[in-house]
Design a protein around this motif. Structure first.
Motif, PDB file in Angstrom:
ATOM      1  N   TYR A 168       7.429  -0.529 -10.221  1.00  0.00           N
ATOM      2  CA  TYR A 168       7.675   0.904 -10.065  1.00  0.00           C
ATOM      3  C   TYR A 168       8.937   1.126  -9.240  1.00  0.00           C
ATOM      4  O   TYR A 168       9.072   0.578  -8.134  1.00  0.00           O
ATOM      5  CB  TYR A 168       6.498   1.591  -9.365  1.00  0.00           C
ATOM      6  CG  TYR A 168       5.229   1.616 -10.182  1.00  0.00           C
ATOM      7  CD1 TYR A 168       5.043   2.585 -11.172  1.00  0.00           C
ATOM      8  CD2 TYR A 168       4.220   0.681  -9.978  1.00  0.00           C
ATOM      9  CE1 TYR A 168       3.879   2.616 -11.914  1.00  0.00           C
ATOM     10  CE2 TYR A 168       3.043   0.707 -10.722  1.00  0.00           C
ATOM     11  CZ  TYR A 168       2.884   1.681 -11.692  1.00  0.00           C
ATOM     12  OH  TYR A 168       1.732   1.707 -12.430  1.00  0.00           O
ATOM     13  N   ALA A 205       6.963   6.685 -16.079  1.00  0.00           N
ATOM     14  CA  ALA A 205       5.625   6.569 -15.505  1.00  0.00           C
ATOM     15  C   ALA A 205       4.561   7.274 -16.338  1.00  0.00           C
ATOM     16  O   ALA A 205       3.368   6.973 -16.229  1.00  0.00           O
ATOM     17  CB  ALA A 205       5.620   7.123 -14.086  1.00  0.00           C
ATOM     18  N   ASP A 225      10.655   0.520  -3.050  1.00  0.00           N
ATOM     19  CA  ASP A 225      11.015   1.783  -2.385  1.00  0.00           C
ATOM     20  C   ASP A 225      12.416   1.692  -1.796  1.00  0.00           C
ATOM     21  O   ASP A 225      13.267   2.530  -2.077  1.00  0.00           O
ATOM     22  CB  ASP A 225       9.986   2.060  -1.280  1.00  0.00           C
ATOM     23  CG  ASP A 225      10.397   3.238  -0.406  1.00  0.00           C
ATOM     24  OD1 ASP A 225      10.383   4.371  -0.928  1.00  0.00           O
ATOM     25  OD2 ASP A 225      10.736   3.021   0.780  1.00  0.00           O
ATOM     26  N   THR A 284       9.513   6.474 -11.608  1.00  0.00           N
ATOM     27  CA  THR A 284       8.569   7.446 -11.046  1.00  0.00           C
ATOM     28  C   THR A 284       9.333   8.564 -10.350  1.00  0.00           C
ATOM     29  O   THR A 284      10.520   8.430 -10.035  1.00  0.00           O
ATOM     30  CB  THR A 284       7.626   6.782 -10.019  1.00  0.00           C
ATOM     31  OG1 THR A 284       8.422   6.281  -8.928  1.00  0.00           O
ATOM     32  CG2 THR A 284       6.844   5.653 -10.646  1.00  0.00           C
ATOM     33  N   SER A 287       4.751   6.261  -7.208  1.00  0.00           N
ATOM     34  CA  SER A 287       4.634   4.819  -7.469  1.00  0.00           C
ATOM     35  C   SER A 287       3.337   4.278  -6.878  1.00  0.00           C
ATOM     36  O   SER A 287       2.581   3.534  -7.530  1.00  0.00           O
ATOM     37  CB  SER A 287       5.813   4.068  -6.850  1.00  0.00           C
ATOM     38  OG  SER A 287       7.047   4.457  -7.418  1.00  0.00           O
ATOM     39  N   VAL A 336       5.923  -2.379  -6.137  1.00  0.00           N
ATOM     40  CA  VAL A 336       6.456  -1.057  -5.813  1.00  0.00           C
ATOM     41  C   VAL A 336       7.757  -1.269  -5.039  1.00  0.00           C
ATOM     42  O   VAL A 336       7.758  -1.892  -3.972  1.00  0.00           O
ATOM     43  CB  VAL A 336       5.451  -0.241  -4.977  1.00  0.00           C
ATOM     44  CG1 VAL A 336       6.104   1.050  -4.466  1.00  0.00           C
ATOM     45  CG2 VAL A 336       4.215   0.079  -5.810  1.00  0.00           C
ATOM     46  N   THR A 360       8.362   7.368  -4.515  1.00  0.00           N
ATOM     47  CA  THR A 360       7.528   6.245  -4.079  1.00  0.00           C
ATOM     48  C   THR A 360       6.076   6.682  -3.948  1.00  0.00           C
ATOM     49  O   THR A 360       5.148   5.904  -4.200  1.00  0.00           O
ATOM     50  CB  THR A 360       8.053   5.685  -2.755  1.00  0.00           C
ATOM     51  OG1 THR A 360       9.330   5.070  -3.000  1.00  0.00           O
ATOM     52  CG2 THR A 360       7.116   4.631  -2.179  1.00  0.00           C
TER      53      THR A 360
END
Lengths: 577, 577
Positions: free
Chosen positions: A367, A460, A336, A480, A486, A334, A483
């Protein structure tokens, strides 16, 4: 626990004293989960000795084109098997005696009582001696693993050698500690009074005997023949169970060398080499199934695809077998935000490139918010982040001669097909190819198919695509809404489809907290903001659990108490004293 | 282990300090396998207080003929169930709200995160508080278990009360210790050098978080509703998992009381009572299967017949569930010789009579050489030994009023049929009835069917008969060629058909040694020369393992590390420091 022994352990074997301090140190490290390594990971001549690399290579080459003679004393049906072809091109041409399964099972069972009665500490010392013997063959092993798995040489040395050996030692001490938690004997005294009211306790002596479950089976995989086999092999062996090792038909040699080392040490230590046997098979024989269906088999350790893994679990349940599986999952990152974009890109590029993404721990799903990410180089759009990651991969793998030392070779047709189909995949998913998987020419092995990582950007919403394991150098950049989405997708997809690893990049403590919560819910270990020389796809023995057993990717972890505690049982004998 | 806590455990709950010393003492006893009991087994008013027995009986009677109101706050589909009829005759007439399974599963899952994050020590303290609360209701429980299982009153008090409570505490501390073996956090420092050759270690902080597997299911049995349910219930609960308790439809009340106590304590301690829920069902509903087929269920503890137990194991494997089962077996006694015939006969007679042989630990198969046995009263022929054992049983159970306090009542038609068919059984097996199962009149409960043990002599060749579990007051005296054959049959039949217990009587150290070897091979605990007030069918919490998990009778033992270690998992979060 010091000084406790099992009832039948006289601790008299010479190897016990030799290895006592080392076993204790390893046990302390395992309890503390602190840094510990017995086997140096550097292939330098300063560590392994001048000429060690050359001698190891020669030892490897001496196997080629010949029967593997060291295992000729195993019970055999007289046939030989061996179809190994290096992912780098050369045919290995090694043949292995094919087991007579009935005779091998009988030999293993016959060997068990003496091994059982030797006691936990003797077994642990002998097992450590085996790993030490394997360590001495690390360069031979590195070549064998390189030419069966397709790993690049240095990785092959490290992962299949010292790192695998440290995981073996971890399993040995975990098993030893667990057995030594069981006292050998206790006098149990229950307060009581006689009819006159005088103290008259009930007293019983209880002797607790550690007994093995029975024959164990280890089923190896193609990509990590030693690293993924040693934990189960040594966990079963140290707890008293004889082991049959069934290697992947395309990665036999590394386990043949390992089994040879084990049998040699066992023999020299006065035990029956039938405690460890190799069940080599030809491609397509299905020997793993044949062995798993034997009622004598009580424990199975398996690394491989989920189809056969699921069958093993169900078949095992019907037979009362313990089945430890590592199957497949969708490893997740992930992204961010970051205050070290260069570190993120370098770290991720390396993680994706190492062994061309053919690690069970390589990230597949990354993501990224469609709105992009804040970084120390300013805000990057989703597309810009993808381009920067692609560029980082390109830089890392742009020079063929250097790239092959990181990428290795593709291990099988499935990987090659995945790598060659990024355009089709993107089209199917309504996405775009951000970076195609580049074909790399190997300067030394023209027949090797070497692939650099590719990146496909998708939305996504296309869970149908990215929740399938797409093994090899293929990574999805998943756009996405935020976050938050995600993390939600991370949690939900890992709960359902499993993962061996996960990572998060964020400058926000709140996001990191939320990622920890999502990881706890999903049951997967989390690496936070890795930007240096630690990579999400690597775990350190004695400290990092490999897998959690808490999501569908694997039902066990290397190495926790649950991995060893059920491989032996305790039988009590009690009497009045 | 002292002082270690899980990362999310602030240890701030008031119950932690209250129970700290008691948990530590229990943990020490469990590690040493020494004598330990928290809950006094004597039902004396000097222990439990004047009037406690009467108040407990009144509390039991207050349940009769009414809805069990304390569980009215569980999610329910609006229906009520309850078909309990005492084996002593009376209809209980208690009704229980029937769960809304979807809502109950959702409630359990919603309750889990807070319980998880409370940490192991808080959970253990709350669990101990639950058991203390259950202990206060021991007389109420004794009546409830007596009138659902058919156990005689004193046994019901002890086995379903303090003994079950001690087993619960054992599971709690086993789970606590196992979780506290995982450090909360470690700084991992790998030695390394920078490019200038200066020390530059890699340093990572790793936080290890104990996470539960998820929803647990406990499936109770008719004969030991609490004793066999508490280990799984508390092992799952202390490791963070919410539990749904599905009692046997004819033994609901004991577990309803237990669940009520748990929910009350949880609520008072600030936790969601949905962590423990009762899933009462009507006879024949099949609710256990419905629950086991829920994907949310991750752990199952089961006591009962091998048919459904086997289904649970296979169904569970397909779903990745952990399944702990105690099924059935053929408990065995080998009689070789004795210097205390009176002690042997008295001890065996008691073991066979207690609860009319309806314990999962009651001996079924008694091997005696056809040539007879040497004793301190001279050599007894096979027939004479049988007659003497029959006489001992007759003496012990000859007086109806006294006998019912030992025998209890038969729990179901299967037991009654077995007890009533000794003649047919002997004829089928080519054997003889040495002692018929006497019908005993209960002075207080004329509708109770009470049976004293019966003995059937058959030949060792009739494995087809004596390797089947014949539940209830039926024991086979099996004539063998020699003690050697007795031990071989013991080993082979237990390996194949399982056993919870085994015993041997011999004056020969060689025979005792051989019996220990046979028991180790068979994977069953052995009691040697019990002639006093310890019986083969009784195991003591904290010291004796109940079952071994090493033969088909049970795949787990109360309580070892393997019973608890896999009920939680560890999720790591690591980052550079």
């Amino acid at each position: 626990m010091g000084g406790m022994t099992t009832a039948t352990t006289p601790d008299t074997h010479p190897l016990v004293e030799k290895h006592a301090a080392d076993l204790d140190a390893a046990a302390a490290a395992l309890a503390a989960r602190s840094y510990f390594s017995r086997y140096p990971e550097s292939p330098s001549p300063r560590v392994y000795g001048e000429g060690a690399a050359e001698q190891g290579k020669a030892a490897y080459e001496a196997h080629l084109g010949k029967p593997f003679a060291a295992l000729a004393d195993q019970p055999t049906d007289g046939t030989a098997v061996g179809d190994e072809v290096s992912p780098y091109g050369p045919v290995l041409g090694v043949t292995y005696p094919h087991l007579d399964v009935d005779a091998a099972v009988a030999a293993a069972e016959a060997a068990m009582p003496t091994w059982r009665d030797a006691g936990a500490r003797v077994r642990a010392a002998v097992c450590l001696e085996v790993v030490d013997a394997i360590n001495k063959r690390s360069f031979e092993m590195a070549n064998a693993v390189m030419h069966t798995s397709g790993q690049p040489f240095v990785m092959s040395f490290q992962a299949a050698g010292p790192h695998a050996q440290d995981r073996a030692l971890e399993a040995i001490v975990a098993g030893l500690v667990e057995q030594e938690r069981v006292p050998a004997s206790v006098v149990w005294e229950k307060p009581g009074k006689d009819r006159q009211g005088n103290p008259a306790p009930l007293r019983m002596q209880k002797d607790y005997r550690v007994v093995p479950r029975g024959l164990a089976l280890v089923i190896g995989c193609n990509t990590f023949p030693t690293w993924n086999s040693y934990p189960g092999l040594f966990a079963s062996l140290v707890t008293g169970n004889p082991v049959i090792v069934k290697p992947h038909p395309r990665a036999v040699l590394p386990l043949a060398i390992s089994v040879d080392a084990a049998r040699t040490v066992l023999r020299e230590a006065g035990f029956d080499p039938a405690l460890v046997q190799l069940a080599a098979e030809g491609d397509g024989e299905g020997l793993a199934k044949t062995l798993a269906e034997r009622d004598e088999v009580t424990i199975i350790d398996y690394t491989g695809g989920p189809g056969f893994g699921g069958w093993l679990e169900e078949n095992g349940a019907a037979r009362g077998q313990l089945v430890y599986t590592e199957k497949a999952g969708v490893n997740t990152v992930v992204v961010d935000s970051t205050d070290n974009l260069r570190g993120v890109l370098g770290n991720l590029a390396f993680s994706l490139s190492l062994y061309s993404g053919q690690m069970c721990t390589t990230p597949q799903n990354v993501y990224v918010p469609r709105d992009g990410v804040d970084t120390d180089e300013g805000h990057l759009s989703f597309e810009e982040f993808g381009q920067r990651l692609g560029a980082a991969i390109g830089k890392l793998t742009g020079d063929d001669a250097k790239a092959v030392e990181l990428l290795g070779a593709t291990v099988n047709e499935g990987v090659r097909t995945n790598a060659a189909s990024l355009g089709d995949l993107a089209q199917e998913a309504g996405g775009t190819v951000v970076l195609d998987s580049r074909e790399v020419s190997h300067p030394a092995y023209p027949d090797a198919v070497v692939r650099a990582p590719g990146l496909v950007a998708i939305d996504a919403s296309r869970e149908d695509v990215y929740t399938r394991e797409c093994f090899g150098p293929v990574t999805f950049l998943i756009g996405t809404a935020s976050t938050e989405q995600s993390l939600a997708q991370f949690r939900d997809t890992v709960r359902e489809h499993g993962a061996m690893t996960a990572a998060v990049y964020s400058t926000s403590e709140d996001v990191l907290d939320a990622a920890r919560e999502a990881a706890a819910d999903a049951g997967v270990a989390l690496s936070e903001n890795l930007t240096g020389q630690v990579f999400v796809n690597q775990t350190a023995a004695f400290s990092d659990y490999h897998g959690t057993g808490a999501n569908p990717a694997a039902n066990a972890a290397y190495v926790d108490a649950a991995f060893v505690a059920n491989r032996f049982r305790v039988v009590t004998a009690r009497r009045h004293v």
